[in-house]
Each structure stands twice: as structure tokens, then as C-alpha cells.
Design a protein around this motif. Structure first.
Motif, PDB file in Angstrom:
ATOM      1  N   ALA A   4       0.841  -1.203   0.000  1.00  0.00           N
ATOM      2  CA  ALA A   4       0.000   0.000   0.000  1.00  0.00           C
ATOM      3  C   ALA A   4       0.868   1.241   0.000  1.00  0.00           C
ATOM      4  O   ALA A   4       0.587   2.217  -0.704  1.00  0.00           O
ATOM      5  CB  ALA A   4      -0.907   0.005   1.226  1.00  0.00           C
ATOM      6  N   PHE A   5       1.959   1.188   0.768  1.00  0.00           N
ATOM      7  CA  PHE A   5       2.831   2.363   0.833  1.00  0.00           C
ATOM      8  C   PHE A   5       3.470   2.657  -0.524  1.00  0.00           C
ATOM      9  O   PHE A   5       3.515   3.792  -0.976  1.00  0.00           O
ATOM     10  CB  PHE A   5       3.920   2.172   1.894  1.00  0.00           C
ATOM     11  CG  PHE A   5       4.997   3.208   1.790  1.00  0.00           C
ATOM     12  CD1 PHE A   5       4.726   4.527   2.125  1.00  0.00           C
ATOM     13  CD2 PHE A   5       6.255   2.882   1.321  1.00  0.00           C
ATOM     14  CE1 PHE A   5       5.693   5.500   2.003  1.00  0.00           C
ATOM     15  CE2 PHE A   5       7.225   3.859   1.199  1.00  0.00           C
ATOM     16  CZ  PHE A   5       6.948   5.166   1.544  1.00  0.00           C
ATOM     17  N   VAL A  63       1.021   4.228  -2.603  1.00  0.00           N
ATOM     18  CA  VAL A  63       0.833   5.639  -2.236  1.00  0.00           C
ATOM     19  C   VAL A  63       1.937   6.488  -2.836  1.00  0.00           C
ATOM     20  O   VAL A  63       1.694   7.528  -3.441  1.00  0.00           O
ATOM     21  CB  VAL A  63       0.856   5.806  -0.693  1.00  0.00           C
ATOM     22  CG1 VAL A  63       0.853   7.288  -0.340  1.00  0.00           C
ATOM     23  CG2 VAL A  63      -0.349   5.125  -0.082  1.00  0.00           C
ATOM     24  N   ALA A  64       3.177   6.010  -2.667  1.00  0.00           N
ATOM     25  CA  ALA A  64       4.312   6.796  -3.151  1.00  0.00           C
ATOM     26  C   ALA A  64       4.216   7.021  -4.648  1.00  0.00           C
ATOM     27  O   ALA A  64       4.450   8.120  -5.144  1.00  0.00           O
ATOM     28  CB  ALA A  64       5.616   6.087  -2.791  1.00  0.00           C
ATOM     29  N   LEU A  81       1.434   9.451  -5.433  1.00  0.00           N
ATOM     30  CA  LEU A  81       1.797  10.828  -5.119  1.00  0.00           C
ATOM     31  C   LEU A  81       2.719  11.404  -6.171  1.00  0.00           C
ATOM     32  O   LEU A  81       2.581  12.542  -6.583  1.00  0.00           O
ATOM     33  CB  LEU A  81       2.479  10.888  -3.744  1.00  0.00           C
ATOM     34  CG  LEU A  81       1.565  10.648  -2.557  1.00  0.00           C
ATOM     35  CD1 LEU A  81       2.377  10.562  -1.282  1.00  0.00           C
ATOM     36  CD2 LEU A  81       0.532  11.752  -2.450  1.00  0.00           C
ATOM     37  N   ALA A 112       0.541  12.128  -9.090  1.00  0.00           N
ATOM     38  CA  ALA A 112      -0.466  13.159  -8.860  1.00  0.00           C
ATOM     39  C   ALA A 112       0.146  14.535  -8.636  1.00  0.00           C
ATOM     40  O   ALA A 112      -0.457  15.538  -8.956  1.00  0.00           O
ATOM     41  CB  ALA A 112      -1.320  12.778  -7.660  1.00  0.00           C
ATOM     42  N   PHE A 113       1.332  14.566  -8.064  1.00  0.00           N
ATOM     43  CA  PHE A 113       1.905  15.859  -7.706  1.00  0.00           C
ATOM     44  C   PHE A 113       3.321  16.015  -8.242  1.00  0.00           C
ATOM     45  O   PHE A 113       4.268  16.048  -7.483  1.00  0.00           O
ATOM     46  CB  PHE A 113       1.915  16.025  -6.189  1.00  0.00           C
ATOM     47  CG  PHE A 113       0.543  15.940  -5.607  1.00  0.00           C
ATOM     48  CD1 PHE A 113      -0.353  16.960  -5.793  1.00  0.00           C
ATOM     49  CD2 PHE A 113       0.157  14.835  -4.887  1.00  0.00           C
ATOM     50  CE1 PHE A 113      -1.623  16.893  -5.266  1.00  0.00           C
ATOM     51  CE2 PHE A 113      -1.111  14.755  -4.353  1.00  0.00           C
ATOM     52  CZ  PHE A 113      -2.006  15.781  -4.544  1.00  0.00           C
ATOM     53  N   ALA A 167       6.555  17.747  -9.151  1.00  0.00           N
ATOM     54  CA  ALA A 167       7.040  18.942  -8.467  1.00  0.00           C
ATOM     55  C   ALA A 167       6.750  20.207  -9.249  1.00  0.00           C
ATOM     56  O   ALA A 167       7.190  20.372 -10.372  1.00  0.00           O
ATOM     57  CB  ALA A 167       8.535  18.824  -8.222  1.00  0.00           C
ATOM     58  N   GLY A 168       6.023  21.094  -8.620  1.00  0.00           N
ATOM     59  CA  GLY A 168       5.839  22.424  -9.160  1.00  0.00           C
ATOM     60  C   GLY A 168       4.928  22.519 -10.359  1.00  0.00           C
ATOM     61  O   GLY A 168       4.716  23.599 -10.887  1.00  0.00           O
ATOM     62  N   THR A 170       1.871  22.593 -10.925  1.00  0.00           N
ATOM     63  CA  THR A 170       0.683  23.430 -10.910  1.00  0.00           C
ATOM     64  C   THR A 170       0.952  24.814 -10.341  1.00  0.00           C
ATOM     65  O   THR A 170       0.084  25.658 -10.359  1.00  0.00           O
ATOM     66  CB  THR A 170      -0.414  22.772 -10.060  1.00  0.00           C
ATOM     67  OG1 THR A 170       0.121  22.533  -8.756  1.00  0.00           O
ATOM     68  CG2 THR A 170      -0.873  21.474 -10.670  1.00  0.00           C
ATOM     69  N   ASP A 171       2.163  25.015  -9.837  1.00  0.00           N
ATOM     70  CA  ASP A 171       2.421  26.267  -9.148  1.00  0.00           C
ATOM     71  C   ASP A 171       2.982  27.301 -10.107  1.00  0.00           C
ATOM     72  O   ASP A 171       4.131  27.682 -10.042  1.00  0.00           O
ATOM     73  CB  ASP A 171       3.399  26.028  -7.993  1.00  0.00           C
ATOM     74  CG  ASP A 171       3.417  27.210  -7.043  1.00  0.00           C
ATOM     75  OD1 ASP A 171       2.643  28.146  -7.258  1.00  0.00           O
ATOM     76  OD2 ASP A 171       4.204  27.172  -6.096  1.00  0.00           O
ATOM     77  N   TYR A 204      11.085  25.419 -11.530  1.00  0.00           N
ATOM     78  CA  TYR A 204      10.253  25.718 -10.367  1.00  0.00           C
ATOM     79  C   TYR A 204       9.666  27.104 -10.537  1.00  0.00           C
ATOM     80  O   TYR A 204      10.309  27.997 -11.098  1.00  0.00           O
ATOM     81  CB  TYR A 204      11.118  25.691  -9.102  1.00  0.00           C
ATOM     82  CG  TYR A 204      10.432  26.163  -7.833  1.00  0.00           C
ATOM     83  CD1 TYR A 204       9.560  25.330  -7.141  1.00  0.00           C
ATOM     84  CD2 TYR A 204      10.660  27.444  -7.326  1.00  0.00           C
ATOM     85  CE1 TYR A 204       8.934  25.766  -5.974  1.00  0.00           C
ATOM     86  CE2 TYR A 204      10.043  27.877  -6.168  1.00  0.00           C
ATOM     87  CZ  TYR A 204       9.188  27.031  -5.493  1.00  0.00           C
ATOM     88  OH  TYR A 204       8.564  27.460  -4.345  1.00  0.00           O
ATOM     89  N   GLU A 219      10.732  27.363   0.322  1.00  0.00           N
ATOM     90  CA  GLU A 219      11.278  26.119  -0.204  1.00  0.00           C
ATOM     91  C   GLU A 219      12.377  26.347  -1.230  1.00  0.00           C
ATOM     92  O   GLU A 219      12.882  25.388  -1.824  1.00  0.00           O
ATOM     93  CB  GLU A 219      10.178  25.234  -0.778  1.00  0.00           C
ATOM     94  CG  GLU A 219       9.344  25.860  -1.859  1.00  0.00           C
ATOM     95  CD  GLU A 219       8.217  24.928  -2.309  1.00  0.00           C
ATOM     96  OE1 GLU A 219       8.245  23.749  -1.940  1.00  0.00           O
ATOM     97  OE2 GLU A 219       7.331  25.397  -3.028  1.00  0.00           O
ATOM     98  N   VAL A 236      15.069  23.841  -3.525  1.00  0.00           N
ATOM     99  CA  VAL A 236      15.202  23.906  -4.984  1.00  0.00           C
ATOM    100  C   VAL A 236      16.661  24.155  -5.367  1.00  0.00           C
ATOM    101  O   VAL A 236      17.235  23.448  -6.216  1.00  0.00           O
ATOM    102  CB  VAL A 236      14.318  25.040  -5.557  1.00  0.00           C
ATOM    103  CG1 VAL A 236      14.469  25.125  -7.069  1.00  0.00           C
ATOM    104  CG2 VAL A 236      12.854  24.846  -5.167  1.00  0.00           C
ATOM    105  N   THR A 275       5.104  22.988  -3.436  1.00  0.00           N
ATOM    106  CA  THR A 275       5.093  21.953  -4.459  1.00  0.00           C
ATOM    107  C   THR A 275       6.433  21.241  -4.618  1.00  0.00           C
ATOM    108  O   THR A 275       6.477  20.090  -5.032  1.00  0.00           O
ATOM    109  CB  THR A 275       4.703  22.556  -5.820  1.00  0.00           C
ATOM    110  OG1 THR A 275       5.562  23.660  -6.073  1.00  0.00           O
ATOM    111  CG2 THR A 275       3.258  22.994  -5.823  1.00  0.00           C
ATOM    112  N   TYR A 276       7.493  21.943  -4.360  1.00  0.00           N
ATOM    113  CA  TYR A 276       8.808  21.338  -4.572  1.00  0.00           C
ATOM    114  C   TYR A 276       9.299  20.584  -3.333  1.00  0.00           C
ATOM    115  O   TYR A 276       9.775  19.463  -3.429  1.00  0.00           O
ATOM    116  CB  TYR A 276       9.831  22.419  -4.936  1.00  0.00           C
ATOM    117  CG  TYR A 276      11.113  21.863  -5.495  1.00  0.00           C
ATOM    118  CD1 TYR A 276      11.290  21.746  -6.870  1.00  0.00           C
ATOM    119  CD2 TYR A 276      12.136  21.434  -4.647  1.00  0.00           C
ATOM    120  CE1 TYR A 276      12.451  21.224  -7.391  1.00  0.00           C
ATOM    121  CE2 TYR A 276      13.307  20.906  -5.168  1.00  0.00           C
ATOM    122  CZ  TYR A 276      13.467  20.805  -6.537  1.00  0.00           C
ATOM    123  OH  TYR A 276      14.615  20.279  -7.053  1.00  0.00           O
TER     124      TYR A 276
END
Lengths: 180, 372
Positions: free
Chosen positions: A8-9, A12-13, A16, A19-20, A22-23, A25-26, A152, A164, A168, B126-127
């Protein structure tokens, strides 16, 4: 951890990571993480010299900081940017701030805030809007690796303890050192 | 404005739980096991201090973190995105709500937060999000009695003992001598209780972003090195400078109705509307120049919303790039003004016409160039 929960872990990893990214959507501009950063030439309001992004290609990790004199948040965070520039410049990092019009008051702010980075005037918004497609709030930070790729971006300043950029820069400066 | 979305999040979460996408509770940074036997928990305090307990329950301190498996309705976000990972805890819910997921043996805040105002997901850290374990960055201020050695704690919230210290002895033998009462402390010691979490800093080891070892009534500067020290400033002075500013900002912006921590005053209930002016002033630092900006005396109590209207709750989604939205500000191709501001003057100046109002705002060299 039981086998099923280990599985399961891992799931999840993986989820993730997918789904995400890095950066991804930002950003408040047309360009996305992973895009090549368009080159530009702008005049430094303080020194009068013309600076090109390509001057730093292969040599530096660069952060563009889009700001304007009417942006209170931009001015408020300048001391932290000065500190960042001071700490990371020797490691191969450079802030190029791109100031939007009006020009009036820019020099005074640069002097008052003791800016130790370039203050490049984007007088007709060509760099901001046409090249980078800035269509959202400022301040906008765009970090570009030594190969000229956007890695980024971040809108706004950072609350204390939530900056953050060191994460970076640590990664990107390390990459540059390894010649990746 | 700050109301919860109508989406039946609880149903979604329950459905998610039913198909087993949640990781099990227990163990690790958010186990909920007793971090120290000297703590008794807020529920126990309530048995004698019911009025205070009922006041505290209404504050955001009591719900600073919520276990969404126990309370699915705590989640304010739209969880319909199938790419969302498992969430275990919801943090906050005043301005934003953030969510914890578990990776290996620690928890991490997802790189997107739910904006309560705009009812949309926004990117967050996000990063670096996977480089900020909850047990190092957050838990000390979201729990009572966190023990870094065992990663356990007594209670998962900002509970009674966050401000009053361990209460087990007091609970067994109630008396003034065995509990901290912030009101009886010197003012600086009392305020440091709040500052221990509302001033960002690191513990002395530099490993944790909260003051490991600090207990209410102690000297905070012995446990916390503030992140934003001025040149030549010692820790104690910096802590109080930052705390004073934090407190003044909150009070000035009416973002809290607290007397320091709030429970003895009328608490702002969750879901209560945040004033429009408070939102505006969180970025626009008019100070004593507000009257000059509004062209109205302060005693008229004219508010931002009397002239500026909100056209869209999320400026990022507003194709017209209208300035009168509660968010960051854009580059405005059309200029930064509300071209219809004169139409709102009549709300108070009922005997005047719109053309009169238009002439007035023209004299002000408006409508209305905001300060940016």
C-alpha cells in the motif's frame, strides 16, 4: 509493516509522484515546468548595463523575480531575497529581478532595500507577458537551471519557515556541479 | 464567504474508507498515544472547567488538526479528484485547509491546499513538500506534549495543556499551585506561551521547527531561535518583537477576536464570515492613510466593499482580470479601477445622482486607482 501495507505504501508513493509532479501546478504564466526559458535582454535600471538570460547559461542557476513598485508584498520580501542572493551566489546562483512598469521609484527602492541583484526593467511588458506569458499575480518566481530549463515557479512570498527555495537551489546547484 | 462547500465530502470520504484507501492509524508521528503521563487531556479538564472548555471547543485551536477518519465532515475540500492520495488528517480550515498523508513512518502536507475563500485547490510547497516531515516541522504546535524521542504526544490539538502545562497533578489534586495560569505569570512569560507557536523558529538543535523542551511559564528564548532575527538582535528581543507584530496585525485586521489566546472572549465560530476589510488589509497597508484613500473621514466607517466590489471569488479564474476580487493582484491590461464605482455612492448618498457621484470621483482622479 506487514506485506500488504508495504504494498500500500509503495502504491501511495507512486500515486503521489504521479499526482503531484514537483511544481507542475504552481505557476501563473503560460510557460510550464520543464519548458525552455526564453532568452531576453533587458537594461539594469541601477547599473545601466544590458543583461541577457543567456549570459548565465551553463554557469548559473537563475531565478527570475517579477515585481513592481506598486506591489507591497514584493517590496516586503526583498530583504529575504537579498539574503538568499548573498548566501547562494557563491554556489552558482543568480537572481535577475524583472521589474514591471512604471520605472518611477525603482532606483529608490533598489537603493533603500540595498538590492544586491539585477533590477531589469521590462518597460513594455514584453518579457513578462509575451515571452513568459505572465497572466497572474506577482511576485512570481521562476527558477531556471543551468541548462536553461524552468524547474520551479512560485507565486507570492513565503511565510516564515515555509521558504522552499533552499530545497530547490540545493538540488539544482548540485545538478550543475555534476554536469547533469 | 467562508462557508463550507456543499459537496458531500463526508460521503466521499466514507466511500473512500469503505474501499480501504486509508492507511491504518497508530504509530509514528501522529499516533495519538500519550507522549507523557503528566498530561491529562482537554476532555479531563472539561469535567471541572466546563465553561472554559466550551469556549475552547469553538476556537480554531481545538480543531487545528482533525482526524478525518474519525470526523470525515472536517474535510472542506472537494475530494472528487481521483488522483488525490489518502489523507489522514486535515489541518486548519480558517483561511486554508491542508491535508496530511503518510509516507513511510511520517506524515507530510500535500502539495496543494484547499482555499476556503475561493473553494479551490491551490498549490502549496510543491517542490519541497516531501522534505518537510510533520514530526519535524509541525507537530510540536499541533499537539500537546510532543516527545521527539518516541514521536508520541498526549493530545492532537492545541489543547488546554498547551497553555496551562501538564495537568495530571492538578487533575488529581486541584489547586493553583500545580497548574500554570497564564494570567498569573509575568506578562512576557504569559505571551511567550502564544509566541512559542506563533513565532516561527527552530529549537536549539536546529532539527525541529518548534521549541522542543519548552513548557508554559518557561523562558521561551532558552528553547527557540527565531527565524527572522534582525542584525544584532538577541533571541529574546526578536521573539517579542515578532510576537508583538503578529498580535498587532491580527488585532488591527480583526482577524481574531482573541484576548491573546481567545477562549475567554467571544470566540469567532468556525464558518463565521471573515470581514472583507480584513482580507483587503492583509495586503494593503494603508495604516493612517486610509482616510485619504477613501476621501471619507474615519468615523464614517466606510469599508472596502462599499466602493470595490467582488466580481469573482477567484481572481485567477477571472478572464476580465478584474481587480475587485479577494486574491493577489494581476497585471491589469484594462487598468486598475472599477469603472462603475460611482454607482455605489448612492447606497449612502441617497439624495444624490450617479452623475454627481461620477463628477466627485473624477475630482479624486478616480474611478478608482487603487494603490497599485
Amino acid at each position: 509493516m506487514s506485506g500488504s501495507w508495504k504494498a500500500a505504501f509503495v502504491c501511495v508513493a507512486v500515486c503521489l509522484a504521479v499526482a503531484f509532479p514537483a511544481g507542475a501546478t504552481d505557476t501563473a504564466m503560460r510557460l510550464k515546468i520543464g519548458d525552455k526559458a526564453p532568452d531576453f535582454r533587458l537594461r539594469d535600471v541601477v547599473t545601466g548595463k544590458t543583461v541577457s538570460l543567456s549570459d548565465f547559461s551553463g554557469k548559473k542557476v537563475v531565478m527570475l523575480e517579477f515585481w513592481a513598485t506598486w506591489c507591497d508584498i514584493c517590496k516586503r520580501e526583498m530583504p529575504s531575497l537579498v539574503k538568499l542572493q548573498g548566501e547562494w551566489r557563491p554556489k552558482g546562483f543568480e537572481i535577475l529581478s524583472v521589474v514591471l512598469p512604471p520605472e518611477k521609484g525603482v532606483k529608490e527602492i533598489a537603493r533603500e532595500k540595498r538590492l544586491n541583484y539585477a533590477v531589469l526593467l521590462d518597460a513594455d511588458l514584453t518579457v513578462a507577458t509575451k515571452l513568459y506569458g505572465l497572466a497572474g499575480p506577482i511576485p512570481l518566481k521562476v527558477v531556471i537551471d543551468h541548462k536553461g530549463v524552468i524547474r520551479y515557479s512560485h507565486v507570492g512570498d513565503y511565510p516564515p519557515g515555509e521558504n522552499e527555495l533552499p530545497f530547490v537551489l540545493e538540488d539544482l546547484v548540485k545538478e550543475m556541479g555534476k554536469g547533469k | 464567504m467562508a462557508s463550507r462547500p456543499a459537496v458531500s465530502v463526508s460521503i466521499l470520504l466514507l466511500a473512500a474508507a469503505a474501499v480501504g484507501i486509508f492507511l491504518p492509524a497508530g504509530g509514528g508521528a501522529a499516533s495519538g498515544s500519550a507522549g507523557s503521563s503528566s498530561y491529562t487531556g482537554s476532555e479531563k479538564c472539561a469535567s471541572c472547567h466546563q465553561i472554559q472548555y466550551k469556549g475552547w471547543v469553538k476556537t480554531f485551536h481545538s480543531t487545528v488538526i482533525q482526524d478525518v477518519r474519525k470526523n470525515p465532515s472536517a474535510v472542506m475540500a472537494d475530494m472528487s479528484d481521483p488522483d488525490l492520495p489518502f489523507i489522514h488528517f486535515a489541518i486548519g480550515g480558517h483561511w486554508d485547509q491542508r491535508y496530511l498523508t503518510k509516507l513511510d513512518d511520517d506524515y507530510y502536507i500535500l502539495p496543494r491546499l484547499w482555499s476556503v475563500q475561493s473553494k479551490k485547490w491551490r498549490p502549496y510547497s510543491t517542490y519541497g513538500w516531501q522534505k518537510r516531515p510533520y514530526s519535524k516541522y509541525c507537530i510540536g504546535c499541533h499537539s500537546v506534549g510532543f516527545d521527539p524521542k518516541t514521536k508520541s504526544f498526549a493530545e492532537h490539538s492545541v489543547g488546554c495543556e498547551s497553555c496551562h502545562g501538564p495537568g495530571e497533578k492538578h487533575s488529581a489534586h486541584p489547586g493553583k499551585e500545580n497548574i500554570v495560569n497564564p494570567k498569573r505569570l509575568p506578562e512576557d512569560r504569559s505571551e511567550e506561551i502564544c509566541a512559542s507557536c506563533h513565532v516561527r523558529g527552530k529549537d536549539l538543535s536546529g532539527e525541529y521547527f518548534f521549541p522542543i523542551g519548552y513548557s508554559p511559564g518557561g523562558v521561551l528564548s532558552k528553547y527557540l531561535v527565531p527565524l527572522e532575527k534582525n542584525e544584532g538582535e538577541n533571541d529574546n528581543v526578536a521573539i517579542h518583537r515578532i510576537w508583538d507584530k503578529w498580535k498587532a496585525d491580527r488585532e488591527a485586521q480583526a482577524r481574531s477576536r482573541c484576548e491573546v489566546c481567545g477562549i475567554h472572549q467571544t470566540a469567532k465560530p468556525q464558518g463565521a464570515q471573515i470581514s472583507v476589510d480584513a482580507i483587503c488589509m492583509s495586503c494593503h497597508e494603508y495604516g493612517d492613510k486610509l482616510s485619504a484613500h477613501t476621501h471619507h473621514k474615519a468615523d464614517t466607517q466606510i469599508g472596502c466593499g462599499d466602493c470595490h466590489r467582488q466580481k469573482n471569488p477567484d481572481v485567477n479564474e477571472n478572464k476580465e482580470n478584474n481587480v475587485h476580487s479577494y486574491s493577489y493582484f494581476l497585471i491589469h491590461p484594462q487598468g486598475c479601477w472599477d469603472k462603475e464605482v460611482q454607482n455605489r455612492c448612492g447606497a449612502c448618498h441617497k439624495d444624490k445622482t450617479a452623475s454627481w457621484a461620477y463628477d466627485i470621483v473624477l475630482k479624486w482622479k478616480k474611478p478608482v486607482i487603487v494603490d497599485h
